[in-house]
Write an enzyme that holds these catalytic residues in place. Structure first.
Site, mmCIF file in Angstrom:
data_model
loop_
_atom_site.group_PDB
_atom_site.id
_atom_site.type_symbol
_atom_site.label_atom_id
_atom_site.label_comp_id
_atom_site.label_asym_id
_atom_site.label_seq_id
_atom_site.Cartn_x
_atom_site.Cartn_y
_atom_site.Cartn_z
ATOM 1 N N MET A 18 0.851 -1.196 0.000
ATOM 2 C CA MET A 18 0.000 0.000 0.000
ATOM 3 C C MET A 18 0.884 1.243 0.000
ATOM 4 O O MET A 18 1.628 1.482 0.970
ATOM 5 C CB MET A 18 -0.927 0.016 1.225
ATOM 6 C CG MET A 18 -2.136 -0.887 1.083
ATOM 7 S SD MET A 18 -3.292 -0.689 2.462
ATOM 8 C CE MET A 18 -2.490 -1.681 3.715
ATOM 9 N N ALA A 19 0.815 2.007 -1.076
ATOM 10 C CA ALA A 19 1.638 3.213 -1.210
ATOM 11 C C ALA A 19 1.308 4.189 -0.084
ATOM 12 O O ALA A 19 0.142 4.428 0.223
ATOM 13 C CB ALA A 19 1.377 3.865 -2.559
ATOM 14 N N GLN A 71 7.906 -4.387 -4.102
ATOM 15 C CA GLN A 71 7.070 -4.218 -5.292
ATOM 16 C C GLN A 71 7.589 -3.070 -6.146
ATOM 17 O O GLN A 71 7.792 -1.963 -5.648
ATOM 18 C CB GLN A 71 5.621 -3.916 -4.923
ATOM 19 C CG GLN A 71 4.750 -3.897 -6.186
ATOM 20 C CD GLN A 71 3.316 -3.458 -5.952
ATOM 21 O OE1 GLN A 71 3.064 -2.324 -5.593
ATOM 22 N NE2 GLN A 71 2.385 -4.362 -6.183
ATOM 23 N N CYS A 101 -1.906 -0.778 -10.250
ATOM 24 C CA CYS A 101 -2.162 0.563 -9.702
ATOM 25 C C CYS A 101 -3.098 1.351 -10.625
ATOM 26 O O CYS A 101 -2.825 1.496 -11.820
ATOM 27 C CB CYS A 101 -0.842 1.324 -9.523
ATOM 28 S SG CYS A 101 -1.116 2.979 -8.860
ATOM 29 N N LYS A 140 1.251 -8.444 -9.612
ATOM 30 C CA LYS A 140 -0.063 -8.097 -9.054
ATOM 31 C C LYS A 140 -0.896 -7.452 -10.153
ATOM 32 O O LYS A 140 -0.465 -6.477 -10.776
ATOM 33 C CB LYS A 140 0.079 -7.142 -7.861
ATOM 34 C CG LYS A 140 -1.271 -6.824 -7.199
ATOM 35 C CD LYS A 140 -1.070 -6.407 -5.743
ATOM 36 C CE LYS A 140 -2.374 -6.106 -5.026
ATOM 37 N NZ LYS A 140 -2.842 -4.745 -5.217
ATOM 38 N N GLY A 202 -8.989 -8.003 -2.108
ATOM 39 C CA GLY A 202 -10.256 -7.292 -2.283
ATOM 40 C C GLY A 202 -11.189 -7.534 -1.115
ATOM 41 O O GLY A 202 -11.614 -8.661 -0.885
ATOM 42 N N ASP A 203 -11.451 -6.477 -0.358
ATOM 43 C CA ASP A 203 -12.355 -6.542 0.799
ATOM 44 C C ASP A 203 -11.972 -7.636 1.796
ATOM 45 O O ASP A 203 -12.859 -8.278 2.374
ATOM 46 C CB ASP A 203 -13.812 -6.737 0.345
ATOM 47 C CG ASP A 203 -14.419 -5.443 -0.178
ATOM 48 O OD1 ASP A 203 -13.739 -4.393 -0.077
ATOM 49 O OD2 ASP A 203 -15.543 -5.479 -0.691
ATOM 50 N N ARG A 226 -6.658 -2.746 3.302
ATOM 51 C CA ARG A 226 -7.350 -1.770 4.158
ATOM 52 C C ARG A 226 -7.785 -2.378 5.485
ATOM 53 O O ARG A 226 -7.950 -1.667 6.475
ATOM 54 C CB ARG A 226 -8.542 -1.175 3.408
ATOM 55 C CG ARG A 226 -8.102 -0.196 2.322
ATOM 56 C CD ARG A 226 -9.266 0.265 1.495
ATOM 57 N NE ARG A 226 -9.854 -0.831 0.733
ATOM 58 C CZ ARG A 226 -10.876 -0.692 -0.096
ATOM 59 N NH1 ARG A 226 -11.424 0.491 -0.268
ATOM 60 N NH2 ARG A 226 -11.343 -1.738 -0.755
HETATM 61 C C1 LIG Z 1 -3.909 3.519 0.359
HETATM 62 C C2 LIG Z 1 -3.701 2.344 -0.561
HETATM 63 C C3 LIG Z 1 -2.514 2.225 -1.246
HETATM 64 C C4 LIG Z 1 -2.321 1.133 -2.103
HETATM 65 N N1 LIG Z 1 -1.118 1.017 -2.736
HETATM 66 C C5 LIG Z 1 -0.870 -0.094 -3.478
HETATM 67 C C6 LIG Z 1 0.421 -0.307 -4.018
HETATM 68 O O1 LIG Z 1 1.359 0.465 -3.820
HETATM 69 N N2 LIG Z 1 0.596 -1.426 -4.779
HETATM 70 C C7 LIG Z 1 -0.418 -2.323 -5.004
HETATM 71 O O2 LIG Z 1 -0.217 -3.322 -5.686
HETATM 72 N N3 LIG Z 1 -1.632 -2.146 -4.476
HETATM 73 C C8 LIG Z 1 -1.880 -1.068 -3.706
HETATM 74 N N4 LIG Z 1 -3.099 -0.915 -3.113
HETATM 75 C C9 LIG Z 1 -4.126 -1.945 -3.306
HETATM 76 C C10 LIG Z 1 -4.125 -2.969 -2.185
HETATM 77 O O3 LIG Z 1 -2.914 -3.705 -2.164
HETATM 78 C C11 LIG Z 1 -5.316 -3.940 -2.317
HETATM 79 O O4 LIG Z 1 -5.167 -4.710 -3.494
HETATM 80 C C12 LIG Z 1 -6.655 -3.227 -2.395
HETATM 81 O O5 LIG Z 1 -6.742 -2.240 -1.394
HETATM 82 C C13 LIG Z 1 -7.820 -4.206 -2.273
HETATM 83 O O6 LIG Z 1 -7.846 -4.828 -1.016
HETATM 84 P P1 LIG Z 1 -8.876 -4.356 0.164
HETATM 85 O O7 LIG Z 1 -10.223 -4.152 -0.498
HETATM 86 O O8 LIG Z 1 -8.847 -5.508 1.130
HETATM 87 O O9 LIG Z 1 -8.338 -3.084 0.702
HETATM 88 C C14 LIG Z 1 -3.328 0.169 -2.281
HETATM 89 C C15 LIG Z 1 -4.536 0.304 -1.576
HETATM 90 C C16 LIG Z 1 -4.727 1.369 -0.719
HETATM 91 C C17 LIG Z 1 -6.024 1.474 0.032
#
Ligand SMILES: Cc1cc2nc3c(=O)[nH]c(=O)nc-3n(C[C@H](O)[C@H](O)[C@H](O)COP(=O)(O)O)c2cc1C
Length: 330
Positions: A18-19, A71, A101, A140, A202-203, A226
């Site tokens: 997560m960036a 990554q 992304c 990814k 995802g979720d 998240r």
């Molecule tokens: C703030 C934020 C930053 C993210 N940054 C990246 C990232 O740098 N690289 C990546 O592959 N996914 C990134 N994601 C996506 C997450 O890795 C994840 O695939 C996505 O949030 C879905 O999962 P969730 O619904 O459980 O949050 C980011 C998501 C969030 C919320």
């Protein structure tokens, strides 16, 4: 248990990249509560090659932060090769390539999810990375660019053909961003067609939703994103729930406060006081989600020193109404 190349992880849960979030302190806090494998935040291959100071800082990790995947994001094979040369000096266990992304600034240069619209180019890049990296490579992806072009199954096969050792898939299209329904069916389809492990995303917001992801897709692992914001306990709770259905109680306010203090200390140590405190502001909000401490959140948002932030955390602990419900709902 999850195996990617020669790396074996004794939990099927990983901390997602997560960036702006998955920095070293965040990873260490999650590891202290049951996370066994983490990814760094997304690192631009170009910034790495240009030795951007902030980017170089993102690469540092102490021994207790292993095994660790890095990554990278990029679309230029020469730049990516040079970035991989730099990364070979660091003790990462896996190199993950970001083709997921959705951010405009990234996709407009053909990087991240932009590559989902160019499957042939993406496959060539994956091959370059597999050939050049000295570590197992994962990729990814998302389910597709938009609803009309869900092509994850094709991309996944291309990734496997290119020699990738594992695939992470966020079951949403680029057009969906982070909202809307997760497409469990496409993740299941991808899983069925591959022999390499599939890590679903995802979720994954609670133990029950993680279980649902496994049940509906047959995936090998789940990436927590998240769900871990202000909630590193998701790893402890989900590991227990997956093992034998145990529903652990939520942490009490004292455990939350102690974890917040540890997180803040790590951030200040890693980023320095000013930047560390600023980065912690949003975490204060996440850790106290659902608590009746709005006045503290407002003050935390303006806090400038570590001491100020610590005092707010201590104050939070003394307010009875700040106790989150102690239920065992998973
Ligand atoms: C703030 C934020 C930053 C993210 N940054 C990246 C990232 O740098 N690289 C990546 O592959 N996914 C990134 N994601 C996506 C997450 O890795 C994840 O695939 C996505 O949030 C879905 O999962 P969730 O619904 O459980 O949050 C980011 C998501 C969030 C919320």
């Amino acid at each position: 248990m999850l195996s990617i190349g020669h790396i074996t992880i004794d939990s099927p849960l990983v901390l997602a990249p997560m960036a702006g979030i998955s920095d070293q302190p965040f990873r260490l806090i999650n590891r202290s509560l049951g996370c066994r494998f983490a990814f760094t935040e997304m690192i631009s291959a170009r910034s790495l090659v240009y030795q951007n100071k902030t980017t170089i800082k993102m690469l540092s990790s102490p021994v207790e932060d292993r095994p660790l995947g890095v990554q990278i994001v990029g679309a230029d094979s020469e730049i990516i090769k040079r970035a991989l040369d730099i990364l070979s000096n660091y003790p990462f266990d896996i190199v993950d390539f970001n083709a997921a992304c959705p951010v405009h600034k990234v996709v407009s240069t053909g990087e991240g999810a932009g590559l989902l619209r160019e499957p042939v180019k993406l496959q060539k890049l994956m091959k370059v990375i597999v050939d050049h990296a000295d570590k197992p490579v994962t990729v990814k992806i998302r389910s597709g660019w938009d609803e009309a072009s869900v092509n994850a199954a094709d991309i996944a096969l291309r990734a496997q053909d290119a020699g990738v050792k594992g695939l992470l898939i966020h079951g949403r299209t680029r057009a969906q961003g982070y909202c809307g329904q997760v497409d469990y069916a496409i993740i299941g389809k991808v899983k069925k067609s591959l022999t390499i492990p599939v890590i679903a995303s995802g979720d994954a917001l609670s133990p029950r939703l993680v279980r649902k992801m496994f049940d509906e897709t047959g995936c090998d692992g789940v990436a927590i994103a998240r769900g871990a914001l202000g909630n590193p306990w998701i790893f402890r709770e989900t590991n227990a729930y997956l093992k034998d259905g145990t529903a652990l109680c939520r942490p009490d306010v004292h455990e939350i406060a102690q974890t917040m203090k540890n997180h803040l200390t790590l951030l200040v140590r890693f980023l320095g006081e000013t930047t560390g405190v600023i980065r912690f502001r949003k975490f204060f909000g996440w850790y106290t989600k659902g608590m009746a401490v709005k006045h503290l959140k407002v003050r935390a948002f303006h806090a400038e020193t570590g001491d100020e932030m610590l005092r707010l955390t201590e104050e939070m602990e003394t307010i009875p109404s700040s106790c989150p419900p102690i239920n065992c709902d998973v």
